[in-house]
Structures are given as C-alpha cells and as structure tokens.
Write a protein that holds these residues in place. Sequence first.
Motif, short mmCIF file in Angstrom:
data_model
loop_
_atom_site.label_atom_id
_atom_site.label_comp_id
_atom_site.label_asym_id
_atom_site.label_seq_id
_atom_site.Cartn_x
_atom_site.Cartn_y
_atom_site.Cartn_z
N HIS A 74 0.85 -1.18 0.00
CA HIS A 74 0.00 0.00 0.00
C HIS A 74 0.89 1.24 0.00
O HIS A 74 1.93 1.29 0.67
CB HIS A 74 -0.92 0.01 1.22
N GLU A 76 0.67 4.03 1.41
CA GLU A 76 0.84 4.68 2.71
C GLU A 76 2.02 4.09 3.48
O GLU A 76 2.55 4.72 4.40
CB GLU A 76 -0.43 4.54 3.53
N TYR A 77 2.47 2.91 3.12
CA TYR A 77 3.62 2.28 3.77
C TYR A 77 4.84 3.21 3.71
O TYR A 77 5.58 3.35 4.69
CB TYR A 77 3.93 0.95 3.07
N THR A 79 4.86 6.46 3.47
CA THR A 79 4.66 7.63 4.32
C THR A 79 5.20 7.35 5.72
O THR A 79 5.84 8.21 6.33
CB THR A 79 3.16 7.97 4.41
N HIS A 80 4.98 6.15 6.22
CA HIS A 80 5.46 5.80 7.56
C HIS A 80 6.99 5.66 7.60
O HIS A 80 7.62 5.92 8.62
CB HIS A 80 4.81 4.50 8.04
N LEU A 81 7.59 5.27 6.48
CA LEU A 81 9.04 5.17 6.42
C LEU A 81 9.72 6.53 6.51
O LEU A 81 10.74 6.69 7.15
CB LEU A 81 9.49 4.48 5.14
#
Length: 82
Positions: A74, A76-77, A79-81
Amino acid sequence: IVDDKGNHVPDGQTGYIAVTDLSNYAMPFIRYRNADMAIMAQKPCPCGRPSPVIKELLGRSTDIIRTAHGDIIHGEYFTHLF
C-alpha cells in the motif's frame, strides 16, 4: 473479490471488489469493479449471517504498488518510512 481478469480469487487472497446492483432497472451494475481492493475472510461472520465477509479493505488500486515479484504494498507504507 476478483483478479485482474475478473476471475474469482480464493478467500484470504487480495483482489478487486466487484459488485452487482440490480436496483437500477435502466442500467444495472453487474460485476462492476470500483477500483477498491480487499481480502475476503476465510471464516463466516461470527454473528451467524451467511453473507460474505470482508477481512481487510486495502483501499484504491491506484494507491497500491506492485513489486516485480507480484507482491502488493500500500502506498501509505512509504509515508510511515519517511
């Protein structure tokens, strides 16, 4: 839940949501793919109803990145990185 070619995928695997809506008699939607991706549950609903259950809603297919090996990530993965 269907694959890229519109074939049913086994429960527990990722695919596109295809819906049928027969309430519009002039133009019914039959196996309409709305670009959402999901995973169907392998177990029935604990409430006892026989309807299919979505285990996980993954979001829009345009938000999905497919790797060279065919894995799905996804968007959004990342974004967290960061």
